[in-house]
Structure formats: C-alpha cells, structure tokens
Design an enzyme around this catalytic site. Structure first.
Site, short mmCIF file in Angstrom:
data_model
loop_
_atom_site.label_atom_id
_atom_site.label_comp_id
_atom_site.label_asym_id
_atom_site.label_seq_id
_atom_site.Cartn_x
_atom_site.Cartn_y
_atom_site.Cartn_z
N PRO A 177 0.80 -1.23 0.00
CA PRO A 177 0.00 0.00 0.00
C PRO A 177 0.83 1.28 0.00
CG PRO A 177 0.02 -0.99 2.17
CD PRO A 177 0.71 -1.96 1.27
N ASP A 234 4.14 2.24 -11.19
CA ASP A 234 2.92 3.03 -11.30
C ASP A 234 3.06 4.32 -10.51
OD1 ASP A 234 1.59 1.29 -12.86
OD2 ASP A 234 0.50 0.31 -11.24
N MET A 264 -10.96 2.26 -6.30
CA MET A 264 -11.18 3.36 -7.25
C MET A 264 -12.59 3.89 -7.13
SD MET A 264 -9.26 1.71 -10.56
CE MET A 264 -9.82 0.03 -10.46
N LYS A 272 -0.48 6.41 -15.08
CA LYS A 272 -1.76 5.83 -14.79
C LYS A 272 -2.30 6.25 -13.43
CE LYS A 272 -2.86 1.73 -16.85
NZ LYS A 272 -2.30 0.74 -16.21
N1 SAH Z 1 -3.37 -3.31 -7.17
C1 SAH Z 1 -3.83 -2.35 -6.22
C2 SAH Z 1 -5.07 -1.64 -6.64
C3 SAH Z 1 -4.89 -0.77 -7.83
S1 SAH Z 1 -6.36 0.09 -8.29
C4 SAH Z 1 -4.03 -3.04 -4.85
O1 SAH Z 1 -3.98 -4.27 -4.80
O2 SAH Z 1 -4.21 -2.33 -3.86
C5 SAH Z 1 -6.10 1.63 -7.50
C6 SAH Z 1 -7.03 1.78 -6.33
O3 SAH Z 1 -6.52 1.02 -5.25
C7 SAH Z 1 -7.11 3.20 -5.80
O4 SAH Z 1 -8.04 3.96 -6.51
C8 SAH Z 1 -7.58 2.95 -4.38
O5 SAH Z 1 -8.96 2.66 -4.35
C9 SAH Z 1 -6.85 1.68 -4.04
N2 SAH Z 1 -5.60 1.93 -3.32
C10 SAH Z 1 -4.34 1.63 -3.70
N3 SAH Z 1 -3.46 1.98 -2.74
C11 SAH Z 1 -4.17 2.51 -1.74
C12 SAH Z 1 -3.85 3.04 -0.46
N4 SAH Z 1 -2.59 3.12 -0.01
N5 SAH Z 1 -4.87 3.50 0.32
C13 SAH Z 1 -6.14 3.42 -0.10
N6 SAH Z 1 -6.50 2.93 -1.28
C14 SAH Z 1 -5.54 2.47 -2.09
#
Ligand code: SAH
Length: 465
Positions: A217, A240, A375, A262
C-alpha cells in the site's frame, strides 16, 4: 580455518558447550566434547549425531593434535586452565563469553553453505551480532547455498570455455542473477543446469526477465522480502504513479526508473505502450521489475501484461503484495470476515453498478459479504444509492481510508447513507479505499472522523496537501 578431518575440542557439558557444538557440527571438523557431566539434551544430541564424548576431567594431554579448542565449562577458573593448556600446546583457544581469554572469536553466521556470511563484533556484542544476522538472513534467499554449490560445479568449465576478464565476469553475473539463479530459487536444479549450459555456450545471449511485483500500500516496510530483493537486483523498475518514491527507492540506485503513470486523469502511457515497453526491455536482456501498488493481480491489469509477455515468450514471475483492502482493514482494525456476521468478501470497483441489472456481487453484499471498493471515490454516491435500492440497509457500516498503510493516512467512517458525501471531500487527494458491510461495526473508530462531517468544503479546497 581449515578443520576438515581435524579434531576440534569443546570442554564443557552445559548450555554454552551445547551451543558451540551445534555451531561446529556444521563444519567438517572431528568434534570431541570433554565433560564429566553432560546435560541430558546435549548428551542425546551428541549420541544422535555420533559425536565423541569423553566423560572425564579435562587433561592437557587430550588436546594433542587439535586444530582449535573451546573452553565452555561455565566456570572462569576452569576455562582459564583450558585456554592456558591450549596456548602452551600452540593451539588457538576460545573461551565462551570471556573475550579477554580468546585467541579468536566465533562470528554469528548466516549459513548458506557453501556460502557463509560471518558477523563479528570482537566479542563486544553478541546481541548486536544476532540483530545484524537477522537482517542479513532476510536479504539472502534460502536457495543461495544451492546456487553457490551449482556455481562450484561450473567453475572449471567457465575457466576453460569463457575468456578471462570481462567476459568471464559477465558470465558469472548472468549466472547469479539470471535464469539459472531463478530456476534454483524455484527448486528446479535440472533447468538451472540447462540454463547454465546455455549461458556457457552463448554468454552474450543473456535473457531478460520480468517480475510483476506487488509494492504493497505504499509503506516501505509493507513490502515482501522477495519484492525487496528483486528490486535490489533489477536493472529497470517500471512503476505506477501510485507507488511512492520511498518504495521505488528500495531498488538499486543505478537502476533505470520508468514511471508508467496511470493515475486518474493523467495517463502518461497507455496499457499497450506499457506492455510493449516490458517486452522490449526484457528482449534487450534486462531484469525488469514491474512495480504495482498493492497486489499486482488486483485491479492491476497484470492479466494484459502477462499475456503480452507470454506472447513474446519472455520469462516472468508474479510476487504478491498487500492489497489496499487489507491495509485499510488493518488501519481500522476491521475484521473482514467475522464469525456469524460475514464469511465472504468482495473486491470490486463498483463501476459495474451503473448498468440496468445488478451485478452478482451486490447480491453477495446483501447476503452479508464485506465489500472492498477500489477506485470508488468519484462513484461513491452511485454505489451507495444502488446498494440501498437493491435492498442493503442504509445503516450498513462504511469505513474509508485514504493512503491506507501509510503514515499520512486518513480514516473516515459512517453508514451507506453518508457515503455520497465522500465525493464532496475534495481534500482527499490520495488513493481511497472504501469498505462496506456489517463487519465495519467491529472496527475501531477513535482515530477516524465521520464521513459526513459538516464542514466548509470549499474553504478546505487546496488548503491541505
Ligand atoms: N493493485 C492495487 C489496486 C490498484 S487500483 C491493490 O492491490 O491495492 C487503485 C485503487 O486502489 C485506488 O483507486 C484505491 O482505491 C486503491 N488503493 C491503492 N493503494 C491505496 C492506499 N494506499 N490506500 C487506499 N486505497 C488504495
């Protein structure tokens, strides 16, 4: 010290002697333990490992021909007698926990035999040495010993077939960082041999490799050990926009970094361009880490990238990461499954809620599944309204985390009725995770604020961050 086939003597039958015996049993020395009394566990171990035990008082004559002597009686005067006898016979001695009596020290060991890393503190701090050892243990894959053993078998071949200097260095570099090493890591020695043979014959054709790696995260210490290691080995890191600089920086300093962009509203590269980039980097022999936020297989378009790599016949691997839903749940101390409340979980973007018919997952939500919405900030209102219309109670709990897992995270809570207010929270500029379900009631709320806080939103705009 070469001890193969030579006697190494440990004097003592207690815990200290046992610890030294365990260490030295990893060597090829002929171990001999001298002690009148031996603790039962130590005695059992000695018998099981067929190590000689002399159940008699210490006598200088016993040291004859020994390579090393360890005094581990637990008694200072007795240890001193052993060390003095050893010195008189010209044999280096070590007294456990008595640095002033030691001719040499035994380091803490990271053992990947035949490879070993020794950590010495000159007797100053065994605890410090253990701490350093733990860190190095994490850096070196468990398979490194097998790889080193394989390398030993290729040494003379490499000397015969690969020109000395630059070419041979290149060969070994490719050997330890390329396909052979990856095969050993997977436990496939046969393929590793084939890869090494290939490399011997065509050292110039080092093949590239792509690792699709989950960065977690966004906190540097919420990344896996494997991800960290691959980052440090990568020639190129394609990341990314969501992956913070601090995490990308875990890679080698001289690695090439490519931002694949992205982020909503600012696509710097199309998915097709990213696929092409990964393929062309790998074809040029590079070790590529494709670094994705969270887990690469969750809303990460990894499917398309893997397909492109398969089509181009490029070797790749996938390294899981902590997905945003898990980081957000941890921040909120929110149980995603809860006995008697929720036994299933949905990962969704909510984008499929827009059509006329209800997606299957909405049904699951009504039956009690915990829902993690990725998202979902801009369509939060849609998600809430549609779920309520579909029959989910408006009082269902909602937990929202911005920048989950990161030091600057922000926690908000409320009910489904409050969720539309999220769209007005323009001060939330980081990624946002929304969790919906009855399990939210089990979370901890003393660090979070209400979603629908009455505040002057326009005055806040742009003021924070
Ligand atoms: N592959 C990633 C998700 C990518 S889609 C995963 O597994 O987490 C991108 C979305 O992931 C963002 O719009 C948000 O909803 C979420 N996201 C990713 N990192 C985040 C974080 N640190 N805190 C909260 N939401 C997060």
């Amino acid at each position: 010290m070469r001890v193969a086939g030579r006697a190494v003597i440990i004097v003592g039958g207690g815990e200290e002697a046992f610890a030294k015996a365990r260490l030295l049993a990893q060597s090829s020395a002929e171990l001999v333990v001298v002690a009148e009394q031996v603790e039962p566990a130590f005695a059992d171990w000695l018998a099981k490992n067929e190590i000689a035990l002399l159940g008699q008082p210490f006598d200088a004559a016993l040291l004859k021909g020994a390579a090393l002597v360890f005094a581990a009686t637990g008694d200072e005067a007795a240890d001193r007698r052993v060390v003095e006898a050893a010195r008189a016979a010209g044999i280096p001695a070590n007294a456990v926990d008595r640095p002033e009596l030691c001719d040499f020290f035994t380091p803490a060991l990271v053992n990947r035999a035949p490879l070993a890393v020794a950590i010495g503190t000159e007797g100053a701090g065994p605890v410090l040495a253990q701490k350093v050892r733990a860190r190095i243990e994490r850096l070196l894959p468990p398979s490194l010993g097998a790889l080193a053993a394989l390398a030993t078998g290729y040494r003379s071949l490499a000397e015969q077939l690969v020109e000395k200097g630059q070419p041979r260095r290149r060969f070994w570099n490719a050997f330890f960082a390329g396909e052979a090493a990856r095969n050993v890591e997977q436990g496939d020695i046969e393929s590793a041999r084939r890869a090494a043979d290939q490399l011997l014959l065509h050292p110039e054709e080092a093949t590239g490799h792509v690792a699709l790696v989950g960065a977690g995260p966004g906190a540097e210490d919420l990344i896996t050990l494997r991800a960290h290691r691959l980052l440090m080995e990568a020639d190129v890191i394609v990341h990314d926009a969501l992956v913070p600089e601090a995490v990308v920086s875990l890679g080698r300093r001289d690695a090439e970094r490519i931002a694949a962009g992205k982020r909503k509203g600012c696509h710097s590269k199309s998915q097709a361009e990213i696929n092409e980039l990964l393929v062309s980097l790998a074809l040029s022999g590079k070790r590529v880490v494709r670094l994705k936020a969270g887990d690469p297989l969750v809303f990460g378009r990894a499917g398309e990238e893997m397909q492109a790599l398969r089509d181009a016949n490029i070797s790749y691997e996938v390294v899981p990461g902590v997905t945003a839903a898990f980081a957000a749940a941890a921040d909120f101390e929110l149980p995603l499954t809860l006995r008697g409340v929720a036994s299933s979980m949905v990962f969704t973007t909510g984008h499929d809620l827009k059509g006329a018919s209800l997606p299957d997952w909405a049904r699951l939500a009504i039956d009690g599944a915990t829902v993690a919405v990725y998202m979902g900030r801009s369509n939060a209102a849609d998600v809430a309204l549609r779920l309520i219309k579909a029959g989910l109670s408006p009082d269902t709990g909602v937990a929202v985390v911005e920048n989950a897992g990161q030091p600057g995270r922000r926690l908000l809570h409320g009910t489904l009725t409050d969720l539309p207010a999220l769209a007005e929270r323009t001060e939330l500029t980081g990624p946002v995770m929304t969790i919906i379900g009855d399990t939210v009631a089990g979370a901890r709320f003393d660090r979070s604020e209400p979603i629908a806080a009455r505040r002057n939103v326009t005055a806040d705009c742009g003021a924070s961050r």
